[in-house]
Design a protein around this motif. Structure first.
Motif, PDB file in Angstrom:
ATOM      1  N   VAL A 267      -1.369 -11.110   2.415  1.00 40.66           N
ATOM      2  CA  VAL A 267       0.043 -11.572   2.002  1.00 40.66           C
ATOM      3  C   VAL A 267       0.573 -10.770   1.047  1.00 40.66           C
ATOM      4  CG1 VAL A 267       1.388 -13.353   2.751  1.00 40.66           C
ATOM      5  CG2 VAL A 267      -1.339 -13.287   3.664  1.00 40.66           C
ATOM      6  N   VAL A 268       1.452 -10.838   0.993  1.00 45.71           N
ATOM      7  CA  VAL A 268       2.278  -9.778  -0.166  1.00 45.71           C
ATOM      8  C   VAL A 268       3.869  -9.413   0.043  1.00 45.71           C
ATOM      9  CG1 VAL A 268       0.011  -8.089  -0.344  1.00 45.71           C
ATOM     10  CG2 VAL A 268       2.616  -7.634   0.961  1.00 45.71           C
ATOM     11  N   PRO A 269       4.348  -9.591  -1.159  1.00 49.45           N
ATOM     12  CA  PRO A 269       5.685  -9.316  -1.258  1.00 49.45           C
ATOM     13  C   PRO A 269       6.302  -7.877  -1.351  1.00 49.45           C
ATOM     14  CG  PRO A 269       5.165 -10.166  -3.004  1.00 49.45           C
ATOM     15  CD  PRO A 269       3.687  -9.764  -2.806  1.00 49.45           C
ATOM     16  N   ALA A 270       7.433  -7.682  -0.454  1.00 42.30           N
ATOM     17  CA  ALA A 270       7.554  -6.811  -0.407  1.00 42.30           C
ATOM     18  C   ALA A 270       8.363  -5.371  -1.596  1.00 42.30           C
ATOM     19  CB  ALA A 270       9.466  -6.622   0.504  1.00 42.30           C
ATOM     20  N   LEU A 271       8.779  -5.868  -2.078  1.00 38.23           N
ATOM     21  CA  LEU A 271       8.759  -5.367  -3.518  1.00 38.23           C
ATOM     22  C   LEU A 271       7.493  -5.191  -3.939  1.00 38.23           C
ATOM     23  CD1 LEU A 271      10.728  -4.254  -5.521  1.00 38.23           C
ATOM     24  CD2 LEU A 271      10.720  -5.546  -6.883  1.00 38.23           C
ATOM     25  N   ASP A 272       6.289  -5.677  -4.496  1.00 36.96           N
ATOM     26  CA  ASP A 272       4.716  -5.078  -4.692  1.00 36.96           C
ATOM     27  C   ASP A 272       4.038  -4.014  -4.032  1.00 36.96           C
ATOM     28  OD1 ASP A 272       5.385  -6.926  -6.581  1.00 36.96           O
ATOM     29  OD2 ASP A 272       3.753  -8.130  -5.718  1.00 36.96           O
ATOM     30  N   TYR A 273       4.782  -4.011  -2.917  1.00 37.75           N
ATOM     31  CA  TYR A 273       4.208  -3.057  -1.796  1.00 37.75           C
ATOM     32  C   TYR A 273       5.407  -1.392  -1.954  1.00 37.75           C
ATOM     33  CZ  TYR A 273       3.824  -0.685   2.613  1.00 37.75           C
ATOM     34  OH  TYR A 273       2.911   0.084   3.733  1.00 37.75           O
ATOM     35  N   LEU A 274       6.237  -1.929  -1.654  1.00 38.37           N
ATOM     36  CA  LEU A 274       7.001  -0.181  -1.944  1.00 38.37           C
ATOM     37  C   LEU A 274       6.819   0.184  -3.564  1.00 38.37           C
ATOM     38  CD1 LEU A 274      10.745  -1.889  -0.116  1.00 38.37           C
ATOM     39  CD2 LEU A 274       8.731  -0.725   0.582  1.00 38.37           C
ATOM     40  N   THR A 275       7.071  -0.648  -4.507  1.00 41.92           N
ATOM     41  CA  THR A 275       6.500  -0.471  -5.768  1.00 41.92           C
ATOM     42  C   THR A 275       5.504   0.367  -5.849  1.00 41.92           C
ATOM     43  OG1 THR A 275       8.292  -2.014  -6.798  1.00 41.92           O
ATOM     44  CG2 THR A 275       6.651  -0.902  -8.781  1.00 41.92           C
ATOM     45  N   ALA A 276       4.426  -0.216  -5.251  1.00 42.78           N
ATOM     46  CA  ALA A 276       3.143   1.162  -5.320  1.00 42.78           C
ATOM     47  C   ALA A 276       3.092   2.197  -4.697  1.00 42.78           C
ATOM     48  CB  ALA A 276       2.015  -0.251  -4.627  1.00 42.78           C
ATOM     49  N   SER A 277       3.713   2.435  -3.277  1.00 41.66           N
ATOM     50  CA  SER A 277       4.109   3.411  -2.605  1.00 41.66           C
ATOM     51  C   SER A 277       4.699   4.199  -3.470  1.00 41.66           C
ATOM     52  CB  SER A 277       4.540   2.907  -1.581  1.00 41.66           C
ATOM     53  OG  SER A 277       5.092   4.304  -0.889  1.00 41.66           O
ATOM     54  N   ASN A 278       5.763   3.913  -3.704  1.00 39.77           N
ATOM     55  CA  ASN A 278       6.810   4.901  -5.073  1.00 39.77           C
ATOM     56  C   ASN A 278       5.976   5.253  -5.826  1.00 39.77           C
ATOM     57  OD1 ASN A 278       9.386   4.749  -3.249  1.00 39.77           O
ATOM     58  ND2 ASN A 278       9.534   2.713  -3.852  1.00 39.77           N
ATOM     59  N   ARG A 279       5.151   3.973  -6.935  1.00 43.13           N
ATOM     60  CA  ARG A 279       4.335   4.493  -8.133  1.00 43.13           C
ATOM     61  C   ARG A 279       3.830   5.794  -7.533  1.00 43.13           C
ATOM     62  NH1 ARG A 279       5.248   2.948 -12.833  1.00 43.13           N
ATOM     63  NH2 ARG A 279       6.047   1.394 -13.125  1.00 43.13           N
ATOM     64  N   LYS A 280       2.805   5.533  -6.496  1.00 44.83           N
ATOM     65  CA  LYS A 280       1.464   7.043  -5.650  1.00 44.83           C
ATOM     66  C   LYS A 280       2.985   7.730  -5.354  1.00 44.83           C
ATOM     67  CE  LYS A 280      -2.490   7.396  -4.740  1.00 44.83           C
ATOM     68  NZ  LYS A 280      -4.047   6.948  -5.329  1.00 44.83           N
TER      69      LYS A 280
END
Length: 478
Positions: free
Chosen positions: A257-270
């Motif tokens: 169960v995760v916050p949206a910004l953590d998820y999007l930031t990880a994807s963008n950094r990748k």
């Protein structure tokens, strides 16, 4: 004008070619092709050149849209760029991420019956053409001024203010806690809406123009607000809002169960080539998972469409109202549906299920009741309508609130509203601390990139007036 314009009566609306959903699910590239020159001119010629341009009225920047549409129709592209950039610091970004269906295009006078002019696509075409032809130059002033301004935050508002102040001759220093310039344009918005090169080239351009960037600098930790006030003649706070809104439900502490910004930031950094352990070990990676996104705004749409591209087993969006009441762009909702996202309308989460790792979301069906004080219909649960949606990754995309800046900056005198946003004099954009200005989301709450640009440009004008008036008083006192 009559020969080239008002062609909506014979030409249908045509957007640039959109890649098939099956193809675009496989990568993070932008989903629209670029206009061919003749098609851009044709679509621009559909403009009715109306006496009261509602597209311009409903644009936060009051962009001179009919003017640059006419210039595009006539093939006068360099002039079209000059007009577009006169009021907008980042027209190529607004052309990509603005919700035109709610702003300019949604208020086009020919929209009823003839479909609106494709304003956003033409705007993007104009500026991409300008970049290719070298018409966009660094913001170098005609003369240097002795005054300096410190800007906290390298997002849309901070960058817009920096560009305007640098053009006027100020020494501009931008401080940001992250390692790249752009704020949520870099780490929040996915590539399929805004490819990162589009933002990074602006960083390079501004650095070439003499704007100095101090990255990985957290105000309150690495430097204090008081030190910035001593160092600069004025300070502009444009930090944005990054504190995720939460929903306190049973099971919120389960893995997955995760916050949206953590998820999007990880994807963008990748995508930027960074090392992202949380992505590599699967915690912030949707591959092979049943994904449930909770929320109905543009951030939720970014999450569901990112999960699709990461190879999720299934992706569903849980929203407590119906499609007509979605706060996000309808264009984004339609794109998500095409790409295979399942929308569970009128459904609200009640609990996250699982022992250690999340396995599902228990939800209840809702119905729309009577309007509340704002005129929006209230939502009420339907008795006995509970259901469980399987989930191995739940993303909470419920919006953002301001961080506690007085505490973070160690400046208790910094005034905040009851919502946590910074208080300013809305005429001068200055806080109660002399010489400290603020704008963008940290003042107005979570909003659009285009509003951040508007605030940054307005703040630059107010800062210039303040600094020059202060210098004049000091000179008179000598």
């Amino acid at each position: 004008m009559a020969e080239r314009m008002l062609q909506f009566v014979r030409l249908q609306q045509q957007t640039p070619e959109k890649r098939a959903a099956t193809a675009r699910r496989e990568d993070f590239n932008e989903i629209y092709a670029r206009f061919a020159p003749e098609k851009a001119a044709e679509q621009a010629s559909r403009c009715s050149q109306c006496g009261v341009p509602f597209c311009q009225v409903h644009c936060p920047l009051q962009n001179n849209i009919p003017d640059w549409l006419k210039l595009t129709a006539e093939g006068r592209m360099e002039e079209a760029y000059e007009v577009a950039s006169a009021t907008n610091t980042f027209p190529e970004i607004c052309g990509r991420v603005c919700p035109q269906d709610r702003l300019c295009e949604g208020n086009c006078v020919i929209e009823k019956g003839f479909d609106s002019v494709t304003i956003g696509s033409v705007e993007k075409y104009i500026v991409d053409t300008a970049w290719e032809n070298g018409w966009i130059k660094p913001p170098t002033p005609t003369r240097e001024l002795p005054w300096s301004v410190g800007i906290i935050g390298a997002g849309p508002a901070g960058l817009a203010a920096a560009e305007r102040l640098r053009v006027r001759g100020f020494q501009v220093h931008v401080y940001d806690r992250y390692d790249r310039v752009g704020g949520l344009m870099i780490y929040g918005i996915p590539n399929f809406k805004l490819e990162k090169d589009v933002v990074l080239r602006r960083w390079e351009q501004y650095a070439a123009g003499g704007i100095q960037f101090h990255l990985n600098v957290a105000v309150g930790q690495d430097i204090t607000l008081e030190q910035l006030r001593e160092r600069h003649d004025a300070v502009f706070i444009a930090t944005g809002v990054y504190k995720a809104r939460d929903v306190e439900l049973p099971g919120s502490d389960l893995n997955g169960v995760v916050p949206a910004l953590d998820y999007l930031t990880a994807s963008n950094r990748k995508g930027l080539g960074d090392a992202v352990p949380e992505f590599d070990d699967g915690r912030l990676n949707a591959a092979g998972k049943d994904v449930v996104v909770i929320g109905g705004g543009d951030t939720a749409m970014d999450c569901v469409r990112t999960a699709i591209r990461q190879g999720a087993k299934s992706v569903s969006c849980l929203y407590r109202r119906d499609k007509a009441n979605m706060p996000g762009s309808m264009r984004e909702v339609n794109n998500a549906e095409e790409e295979g996202v399942q929308f569970l309308w009128l459904s609200a989460p009640e609990a996250f299920l699982g022992a250690k790792d999340v396995t599902g979301v228990r939800a209840v069906k809702m119905h729309l009741g009577l309007p509340d004080a704002t005129g929006r219909q209230q939502v009420e649960p339907i008795e006995g309508s509970h259901f469980v949606q399987p989930a191995s990754l739940v993303i909470k995309a419920l919006g953002f609130d301001p961080e506690d800046l007085p505490t973070a900056f160690n400046e208790p005198a910094l005034p905040v509203s009851r919502w946590g946003t910074l208080k300013v004099d809305h005429k001068t954009m200055m806080t109660s601390l002399p010489g400290v200005f603020a704008g963008g989301d940290i003042v107005r709450g979570a909003s659009l990139v285009v509003w951040g640009i508007r605030d940054g440009r307005d703040a630059a004008a107010q800062i210039e007036a303040y600094v020059k008036a202060k210098a004049k008083l000091a000179e008179a006192a000598e």
